[in-house]
Design an enzyme around this catalytic site. Structure first.
Site, PDB file in Angstrom:
ATOM      1  N   TYR A 288      30.805  39.317  45.642  1.00  0.00           N
ATOM      2  CA  TYR A 288      31.563  39.522  44.405  1.00  0.00           C
ATOM      3  C   TYR A 288      31.908  41.003  44.257  1.00  0.00           C
ATOM      4  CZ  TYR A 288      32.446  39.571  39.329  1.00  0.00           C
ATOM      5  OH  TYR A 288      32.998  39.726  38.069  1.00  0.00           O
TER       6      TYR A 288
ATOM      7  N   GLY B  65      39.769  30.473  31.444  1.00  0.00           N
ATOM      8  CA  GLY B  65      38.404  30.921  31.777  1.00  0.00           C
ATOM      9  C   GLY B  65      37.777  31.663  30.603  1.00  0.00           C
TER      10      GLY B  65
ATOM     11  N   GLY C 232      44.654  32.030  35.311  1.00  0.00           N
ATOM     12  CA  GLY C 232      43.249  31.825  34.957  1.00  0.00           C
ATOM     13  C   GLY C 232      43.077  31.891  33.448  1.00  0.00           C
TER      14      GLY C 232
ATOM     15  N   LYS D  72      35.602  42.959  44.474  1.00  0.00           N
ATOM     16  CA  LYS D  72      36.095  43.736  43.337  1.00  0.00           C
ATOM     17  C   LYS D  72      36.375  45.191  43.758  1.00  0.00           C
ATOM     18  CE  LYS D  72      36.260  40.621  40.085  1.00  0.00           C
ATOM     19  NZ  LYS D  72      37.574  40.213  39.523  1.00  0.00           N
TER      20      LYS D  72
ATOM     21  N   ASP E  75      48.185  28.051  40.806  1.00  0.00           N
ATOM     22  CA  ASP E  75      47.035  28.958  40.913  1.00  0.00           C
ATOM     23  C   ASP E  75      47.371  30.192  41.727  1.00  0.00           C
ATOM     24  OD1 ASP E  75      45.627  26.776  43.326  1.00  0.00           O
ATOM     25  OD2 ASP E  75      46.306  28.801  43.727  1.00  0.00           O
TER      26      ASP E  75
HETATM   27  C1  VAH Z   1      28.726  37.961  36.514  1.00  0.00           C
HETATM   28  N1  VAH Z   1      29.531  37.923  34.222  1.00  0.00           N
HETATM   29  O1  VAH Z   1      27.609  37.837  36.041  1.00  0.00           O
HETATM   30  C2  VAH Z   1      29.841  38.416  35.568  1.00  0.00           C
HETATM   31  C3  VAH Z   1      29.982  39.928  35.501  1.00  0.00           C
HETATM   32  C4  VAH Z   1      28.884  42.192  35.475  1.00  0.00           C
HETATM   33  C5  VAH Z   1      28.693  40.708  35.603  1.00  0.00           C
HETATM   34  O2  VAH Z   1      30.924  40.415  36.400  1.00  0.00           O
HETATM   35  O3  VAH Z   1      28.981  37.724  37.670  1.00  0.00           O
END
Ligand code: VAH
Length: 318
Positions: free
Chosen positions: A141, A13, A10, A145, A52
């Site tokens: 997300y 990015g 990546g 994480k 990838d």
């Molecule tokens: C987002 N820029 O907005 C990222 C970040 C804490 C936010 O992980 O998803």
């Protein structure tokens, strides 16, 4: 093990665009392999390979071909894209990480992997969020994480994999275009303010979020990658912080450069819903104590740098 030769997954990015050349300066261009799945559009100071994070066999071939000792896995869907495509986020953010950890286990490699303050959820204390606290993310997300952090800790405890991680706040830079993140409004606003003198903000004016200038993020990323193993006491992920602001605060600061700038608000419920689950400020004292995280850019300096450099970039593109 001392990092001498890295692969950056990546590499093209938001973080990779600045981390790759920064590491090339330290390790030498021939010791940096930049892996990319998409078209390669940068005159990068690195060895470029195609592939990838969901192609472990290709990554193993590259690891062997270049005698890599450290994998930096930056491949990730951000928050807004993860809500739009939860399946894709699970694959890239979590299956991709597990691919990397399995390779690191088999070939005794060091790993760096970025987590995010997005791991914190609505039940987490919002002010000066502690390193250890209630962590119940309600976004795809955030949960990829958080699960990733626990996977990193598992591979360290069970197999001794030397994986290090930080929880980035919103990262602000002028070298890459804004993308699909909740904090990305804080980049878009500069492009709209400079080009149109006006910005329609998708977040409520009082939504305070933790942010950091990219140069500080890159310095600390390199520090945690290079730090001797014994100093890394946290094997989930370290809180990182710099400063926090709201869209209102940012608009007022931009008006110092563009007095006629006008901001209006049209709340995007999807983005606001994500932002409302995140903390307003973060306690990062553990990262400072264990391996010397430091911040050189405050809110005012960061706004000035972004304004001046995005203005220059837009003028060059005319
Ligand atoms: C987002 N820029 O907005 C990222 C970040 C804490 C936010 O992980 O998803």
């Amino acid at each position: 093990m001392i990092t001498k030769k890295v692969i950056i997954i990546g590499a093209f990015g938001q973080i990779g665009t600045e981390l790759t050349p920064a590491l090339a300066k330290i390790l030498g261009e021939k010791n940096i392999v930049a892996l990319s799945h998409s078209k390669i559009n940068q005159d990068f100071s690195a060895i470029i390979e195609k592939g990838d994070v969901l192609q472990p066999k290709i990554i193993v071939e590259i690891i062997k071909k270049h005698q890599i000792d450290t994998i930096i896995n930056l491949a990730s869907y951000l928050s807004v894209k993860s809500e739009a495509d939860p399946q894709g986020a699970w694959q890239v953010n979590l299956i991709g990480l597990k691919n990397v950890l399995d390779i690191a286990k088999d070939y005794q490699l060091k790993v760096f992997w970025p987590s995010s303050i997005a791991v914190f959820g609505p039940t987490t204390p919002k002010i000066q969020t502690p390193q250890d606290t209630i962590i119940e993310p309600t976004t795809m997300y955030g949960l990829t994480k958080r699960a990733g952090e626990l996977l990193c800790q598992y591979y360290y405890l069970k197999y001794g994999v030397d994986v290090r991680s930080v929880r980035y706040p919103g990262l602000l830079d002028y070298k890459t275009p804004p993308s699909m993140g909740t904090t990305e409004y804080a980049k878009w606003i500069f492009y709209h303010a400079i080009e149109k003198g006006y910005y329609l903000c998708p977040l409520r004016n009082d939504t305070v979020l933790p942010m950091m200038y990219m140069e500080d993020a890159i310095r600390s990323t390199i520090k945690i990658i290079m730090t001797e193993k014994e100093k890394i006491k946290i094997r989930t992920s370290y809180n990182l912080a710099a400063f926090s602001f709201s869209p209102d605060d940012l608009a007022q600061e931009i008006k110092k450069f563009l007095p006629h700038f006008k901001i209006e608000y049209q709340i995007d419920e999807n983005i606001q819903k994500i932002a409302d689950t995140w903390p307003s400020s973060i306690d990062d004292h553990q990262a400072k104590i264990d391996w010397g995280h430091e911040v050189n850019f405050d809110f005012h300096k960061t706004v000035k740098i972004l304004f001046e450099n995005i203005k220059k970039k837009l003028a060059q593109n005319k």
